[in-house]
Each structure stands twice: as C-alpha cells, then as structure tokens.
Write a protein that holds these residues in place. Structure first.
Motif, PDB file in Angstrom:
ATOM      1  N   LEU A 180      49.427  51.616  46.774  1.00 55.05           N
ATOM      2  CA  LEU A 180      49.473  50.797  45.572  1.00 55.05           C
ATOM      3  C   LEU A 180      48.873  51.574  44.398  1.00 55.05           C
ATOM      4  O   LEU A 180      47.821  52.193  44.534  1.00 55.05           O
ATOM      5  CB  LEU A 180      48.653  49.533  45.833  1.00 55.05           C
ATOM      6  CG  LEU A 180      48.960  48.295  44.992  1.00 55.05           C
ATOM      7  CD1 LEU A 180      50.411  47.863  45.165  1.00 55.05           C
ATOM      8  CD2 LEU A 180      48.017  47.172  45.403  1.00 55.05           C
ATOM      9  N   VAL A 181      49.543  51.536  43.258  1.00 55.35           N
ATOM     10  CA  VAL A 181      48.967  52.111  42.041  1.00 55.35           C
ATOM     11  C   VAL A 181      47.727  51.294  41.685  1.00 55.35           C
ATOM     12  O   VAL A 181      47.751  50.067  41.723  1.00 55.35           O
ATOM     13  CB  VAL A 181      49.982  52.046  40.879  1.00 55.35           C
ATOM     14  CG1 VAL A 181      49.319  52.395  39.558  1.00 55.35           C
ATOM     15  CG2 VAL A 181      51.169  52.966  41.143  1.00 55.35           C
ATOM     16  N   SER A 182      46.615  51.976  41.408  1.00 51.51           N
ATOM     17  CA  SER A 182      45.395  51.297  40.958  1.00 51.51           C
ATOM     18  C   SER A 182      44.645  52.281  40.077  1.00 51.51           C
ATOM     19  O   SER A 182      45.087  53.418  39.886  1.00 51.51           O
ATOM     20  CB  SER A 182      44.525  50.884  42.157  1.00 51.51           C
ATOM     21  OG  SER A 182      43.818  52.008  42.661  1.00 51.51           O
ATOM     22  N   ALA A 183      43.512  51.856  39.549  1.00 49.64           N
ATOM     23  CA  ALA A 183      42.710  52.780  38.740  1.00 49.64           C
ATOM     24  C   ALA A 183      42.353  54.024  39.562  1.00 49.64           C
ATOM     25  O   ALA A 183      42.226  55.121  39.021  1.00 49.64           O
ATOM     26  CB  ALA A 183      41.454  52.075  38.234  1.00 49.64           C
ATOM     27  N   TRP A 184      42.195  53.861  40.886  1.00 51.81           N
ATOM     28  CA  TRP A 184      41.893  55.004  41.762  1.00 51.81           C
ATOM     29  C   TRP A 184      42.982  56.077  41.668  1.00 51.81           C
ATOM     30  O   TRP A 184      42.697  57.252  41.434  1.00 51.81           O
ATOM     31  CB  TRP A 184      41.745  54.531  43.212  1.00 51.81           C
ATOM     32  CG  TRP A 184      41.533  55.640  44.190  1.00 51.81           C
ATOM     33  CD1 TRP A 184      42.503  56.345  44.870  1.00 51.81           C
ATOM     34  CD2 TRP A 184      40.282  56.222  44.586  1.00 51.81           C
ATOM     35  NE1 TRP A 184      41.931  57.302  45.661  1.00 51.81           N
ATOM     36  CE2 TRP A 184      40.558  57.250  45.505  1.00 51.81           C
ATOM     37  CE3 TRP A 184      38.945  55.952  44.246  1.00 51.81           C
ATOM     38  CZ2 TRP A 184      39.560  58.025  46.099  1.00 51.81           C
ATOM     39  CZ3 TRP A 184      37.952  56.728  44.846  1.00 51.81           C
ATOM     40  CH2 TRP A 184      38.258  57.750  45.753  1.00 51.81           C
ATOM     41  N   THR A 185      44.244  55.692  41.867  1.00 56.76           N
ATOM     42  CA  THR A 185      45.328  56.688  41.829  1.00 56.76           C
ATOM     43  C   THR A 185      45.503  57.224  40.415  1.00 56.76           C
ATOM     44  O   THR A 185      45.764  58.409  40.227  1.00 56.76           O
ATOM     45  CB  THR A 185      46.663  56.101  42.330  1.00 56.76           C
ATOM     46  OG1 THR A 185      47.030  54.982  41.510  1.00 56.76           O
ATOM     47  CG2 THR A 185      46.576  55.655  43.775  1.00 56.76           C
TER      48      THR A 185
END
Lengths: 377, 377
Positions: B287-292
């Motif tokens: 999932l795209v998130s601030a992490w990625t």
C-alpha cells in the motif's frame, strides 16, 4: 462468441484489431473480427487514401478508426509554428552522440525536411490535427471511432453521434472510465499495464472487472497482453464484452513492421519490454533496445513532454530504420517498437486471417476446458 | 471446480489461501479450500505452536506451510552474528528523522531488544533458519510446503519428498518456472506483477499461459490480483489448475491486520499500491503510504539489500503500528502492508469462510456467463 458489442459495431465476433497497417485492418474485418486503423501518424490526405483502400477491400464489412487525442499536450508545438524551437540543445546533442556511439551516419536533424516532418508530427497529435482526421474518418462508412488518449473532445463525440458512429475510448483506471462514459463514450476499452504503447500500471486481470462494474451497462473491451484465444475466454469471464488486441498483429505477414524489428519481436520474451517515455514523452510499453537503455540510462537528459519527445524520437527512428535495413548493426541495436508483454506469445509469422482463426479455435478449446472442470466439480 | 491439484493436496476445490494468520488458514481449509500458513517471521517454537493449533482446528482437512527461502541474501547477517552492525548510520538517521517529522516518539532502535529482534528476523530468512522451519513443518500432517522466493534448496525438496509432501514454488517468469521444475518442484505458483509482496513485473494474464505451456504437465496455480470468483474462472481458462490468493484475506474478520491498515485497505483503489524495496530490500508490492513516499522520495538513502532493509523496516513498523493504534496520526500515515492491485476489489469485512463461498458462487456465475456467450455464437 457473440456479445452485445457485435450488434453495436456489426462484427461477427468481438475481436478488435488495432493496427497502423491497412492490410491487417481489412484482413481481420474480412475474417469476421473488427479492424481498427490507427491513424495517429497520418496526414488527412494519407488517411483519406487508406480508408478508400479499406472500403474497397472489405466490401461493406465493418471497421473503425483510432485517432490519438491527448487530454493535455505541450502547447509550444502549436503556439510557435515551429515545434523544433522548443526542443533543448541538450536533447539534440544526446541524440547526435547516440548516433555516433552506435556508428550510425548522422542525418541533418535540423534541416528543412526535418522541420516539415516535425510540424506534421506535432500537428497530428494536437487538437486541430485530430479534428481533420475525425472529419475524414466520418466521411467513410466506419462503424467505430476511438480516442486512444484522454477524454475525447465534445466536438468528436458530437460529430460521431451526428454520423451515427459509436465512440470508443481507451482507459487505464476506473476513474478515467467513469469520465469517458460521462463524456458520452459508447464503448470502453479497459487497457491493462501489460499493453504495448501508451499504458497505465493497473493490470488487465484487475482493471477489467473493476471497470466492468463501474460503467455497466456500457460494454467494455479488455486490452493489454491479449494474444491468444485462451486470453479472450479469460477476458469474457472477467465480464468484458470482447477484446482489443494490438501487439499480436505486428508479426503477421501483412504487418509493415520493420524486418529487423519483426525478428526482434519473434525472439523476445515477456521480460523484454519496458514502459518508457523515450519515444513519445508519455509512458509507453515498447521492446527493450539500445534506444530505451540509453534514454533510461544515467547519461540521459530525460524524455521531453509529448509531442516534443515524439518529434525527437520519431525523426531519429526513421533514420535508424533505414540504416538498420541497410545492414548497419548499431542501428539494428537501437530500433524498437511499441509492444505488450504478450510478445513472448508471438513466435511465428502468420497471415492476420490465420491469427483470427487460431484465436477463435483456441477460444472454443478454453471454454470446453472450463466447462469440463465445472462439470466434474 | 475440481482439477488435478485437488487430488495432489486433498482439497475440495483448488483455491489456495496464503495467510500469516492461522485463523484464516483453518477457516479456508474448513470451507473446502486449502489454507497455507506464511511462516517467514516465525521462530521454530512459534511455528510449532501455530501448527498444533491448526491441526486441532481442521480435524484432518488439508493445509500447507510457506517458508521464505531466498536464492541470494546478503551474507553479512549470518557472518557477523549481529546484523545491526551491517546497517549504515545514514539509514538509522533517515529513520530517526522520519519518526521526528511525523511526530512519532522515537524508540531505542539500537537497544538489546532490537538486537535480539533483528537477529531473529535475519535468521528466519537465512538458510539455517529456514531449515528449522522446514523440519517443524514436516513434523505435522501438512499437504504442501511452499518456497516463496527463489529455487528451494535441494535439502528442502529431499526432506519433503521423504515425507511424501508436495513442494510448491512461486515464480514470476517462465525461466524461473523451468528452473523450479528442474529442482523437483511439484506445483508452480505463477505470480503476476500485480500481486502483493515480493513480485516480478510480468502480469498474471501474460505469465500464466506462458508458464502453463512451459512446464506442462506440472500443474500451475495463478496468483496476482485475484480476489473474486470471476478471476478464478479467468485463471482456469488461461490453463491454470487453481489459484493462490493472499491479499483478499487481509480484510477478513479473522485477519490480524492492524485496524488502521485494514481501514486503509478497504478505502484503497487499484492505483494505491506500489512495488517498492522499502520494506524488505527486494521489490514488494504494498500500500502507498507516507512510508513508501519517504523511502522512494528524493531525500531517501535508498533501500538496503535483504535482509538488512527488512530489519530496519520491520523494527520501525512494529513501533509505528503500536503508535498508530494508540492514536498517533503521523504513525497512522506511515503504516502500510503488502497488498496486490486487487485491493480495490476488497470493500467489506467478511468472515474468511464467506469469502470462499462468495468466490465459489461468483465462479459458477462467470462460467454460466461464458457458456451463454458461446452457446449464442
């Protein structure tokens, strides 16, 4: 394999063949499918000539035309008159260095001929150029007009409706599909990221059921990676009303594919394609070659926006194609073409008609296999 | 929907459910499918406990285990004893800055607890760790042992054959499939690039027919993007003998998915995933998130090789998960999980059993639809 799409466009079965080659279009239509001529690189005069030829060949059987109408383009191509002026020197220098590195004689990129070709290329992907192509198309007995990129302008939909011609549009996401239907499109082509040419990132297996659910009852064709009858059967089980194939025609007998490129396509596997901006300025899946490796590599200035990169690349590719056919090995390394991941399934040169017949036969076998599995369950 | 794979593993229908959650594994097996426990993050003791629990729950019905055996790993994790020493300061600094930027209290990454966790994490993805997990697995009545990454070591194949347990392996290209069959694998899982977790780039629609043709008569499961019965029917028409699904179980009632992440999954569409090295060091769809976004962004030091990136990321994710569940909004932005592009098809929380029943029903509808189309043709 009759679906509602057959009634919409008058085809025997819902196999749509996108090709820039009129012979492929006519052959597929005459075999019971539906040929669609990709008219992006054509002048209105050339398109008129091609459609007259097709009209004679198909004797009233149905076919369509695809024009590239980008939602957003770099306005500089239209503003300045001469789009060459908008191309940075850095990009010409990179191109010249590429020709030198691969031992290909450097042509006169900046000459009068190049300017004319560039202006023509830019014109065909701008609004005004597309409108002329639409008018020429609608003056022929076409049964479908398609917009390959972005939402078709209202003018295109109005003109097509007035002429009684259904409008199709290619989409790569559910949101685009909804927008197209709102714009009056009659047929959605849901194109997965494995497709050749301009493409998104969502795969056919995921995109098709999502789009089918989102736009029902508007019919959906599945596109992207489809080159066999098994895959047509899979597309229909996903809820599609037919398929749209492009790559598979590139290795047919009729295709005008450059012989050097045709050989590369026949030898390539699914891992030999890349989604790159290096030929048009937008991400387009194509065969990996020295061209894509150099433009995607560390020394590259990066691709320009459409249509500027298209002018740089297509001019260069014309010269490289000639050089490759004249036996220049460096040019042969550089040339490539738009193709989907299904390139690994394309192993032999066949007449387009035979490709259609083989697909129909394999489709029937796949259906039999599935019903046998179900029956035994 | 019975195929030869049902006989191979003793399941009612060839629907394989990969999950790290024992409850999902047992529920799918008890509903007539085949649950496969993903054992990568487990210690041998923990795995023993989980498999005992599953044995009690399924009462003799068939299930399997998946261990991650990488073909190539960074040897530093095994050589030095303390894999933390192999992680550059630049990466710890980036991680600390990330916690600060998003307002998440910074834990003691370098403490004794972290060292122990890191050593455990590294051990489970090295050869020696995997062998222990294989031994524990084969001491239970499992009907399949799977290798998620690379060719299974000869020892794994030998041990499994001696125990009469079929071996499965996940592949992303035709060449890998051929190599796996040569290594003695009994069942190939052809996983398209739309899959969650470690994945290649060839799509399911293209990969499955290619692999089926390349390894026949070895049976092939289709994986990647499959979350509905329509897609199972499509996979079988492509020549697969069944399907392997992972993502779809993440939003079931039983799944131990972090509530914050479960909400994100239910709201996500197909365009909200990315193939990133930021969690394990190898390209894994998530999932795209601030992490990625941060790890793929301009200020990032780039991902380390496996298992080093895994140590950095999984330690951080444990802390972020706790903080997110305690209501920290920055942590909630950062957390994500491995999931395929089919995340857009996952809209409601259901019991795993219900997911199986819905898939089977939808499969039957898709077959009916296809035969209706054929019958009318």
């Amino acid at each position: 394999m009759r679906t509602e799409v057959c009634d919409l466009v008058g085809a025997e079965f819902p196999l749509f063949a996108f090709s820039h080659c009129r012979d492929v279009v006519a052959a597929v239509t005459n075999a019971g499918g539906f040929g669609v001529l990709g008219a992006v690189a054509y002048s209105p005069e050339r398109l008129e000539e091609e459609l007259r030829w097709i009209d004679r060949e198909v004797g009233g059987r149905p076919y369509g035309v695809d024009v590239l109408v980008p939602a957003k383009i770099d306005g500089s191509a239209e503003r300045g008159g001469n789009p060459l002026a908008a191309i940075p020197k850095e990009h010409w220098d990179f191109l010249l260095a590429l020709f030198e590195k691969y031992g290909v004689p450097v042509p006169d990129f900046g000459g009068a001929g190049a300017e004319k070709a560039a202006a023509g290329g830019a014109r065909s992907v701008t609004g005004s150029g597309a409108v002329e192509l639409i008018d020429v198309s609608l003056s022929h007995p076409i049964r479908l007009i398609a917009s390959a990129l972005g939402t078709p302008p209202p003018l295109m939909v109005e003109k097509a409706k007035a002429a009684g011609v259904p409008v199709a549009a290619l989409v790569g996401t559910v949101e685009h599909a909804r927008r197209q239907v709102a714009a009056g499109v009659d047929l959605i082509v849901a194109q997965g990221g494995e497709a050749g040419g301009h493409t998104g990132e969502i795969s056919t297996m995921v995109l098709v059921p999502e789009v089918v659910d989102a736009v029902a009852p508007v019919p959906v064709l599945a596109a992207g990676g489809i080159a066999t009858g098994r895959q047509i059967a899979a597309a229909l089980t996903l809820g599609a009303s037919g398929v749209w194939c492009g790559s598979v025609w590139l290795t047919t007998e009729e295709a005008e594919t450059l012989p050097t490129v045709k050989r590369k396509l026949l030898e390539a596997s699914a891992t030999d394609t890349i989604r790159s901006r290096s030929r048009t300025g937008k991400p387009a899946r194509q065969l990996v070659s020295a061209w894509t490796e150099e433009w995607e590599g560390p020394g590259s200035p990066g691709a320009l926006p459409m249509p500027l990169q298209m002018i740089v690349a297509e001019g260069a590719m014309r010269h490289l194609s000639k050089a490759a056919e004249n036996g220049n090995p460096g040019a042969a390394e550089l040339v490539n073409y738009f193709v989907g991941q299904c390139v690994g399934l394309m192993r032999t040169v066949k007449p387009a008609k035979q490709v259609v017949y083989d697909m129909v036969e394999e489709f029937a076998d796949a259906v039999d296999r599935l019903t046998a599995i179900t029956g035994a369950g």
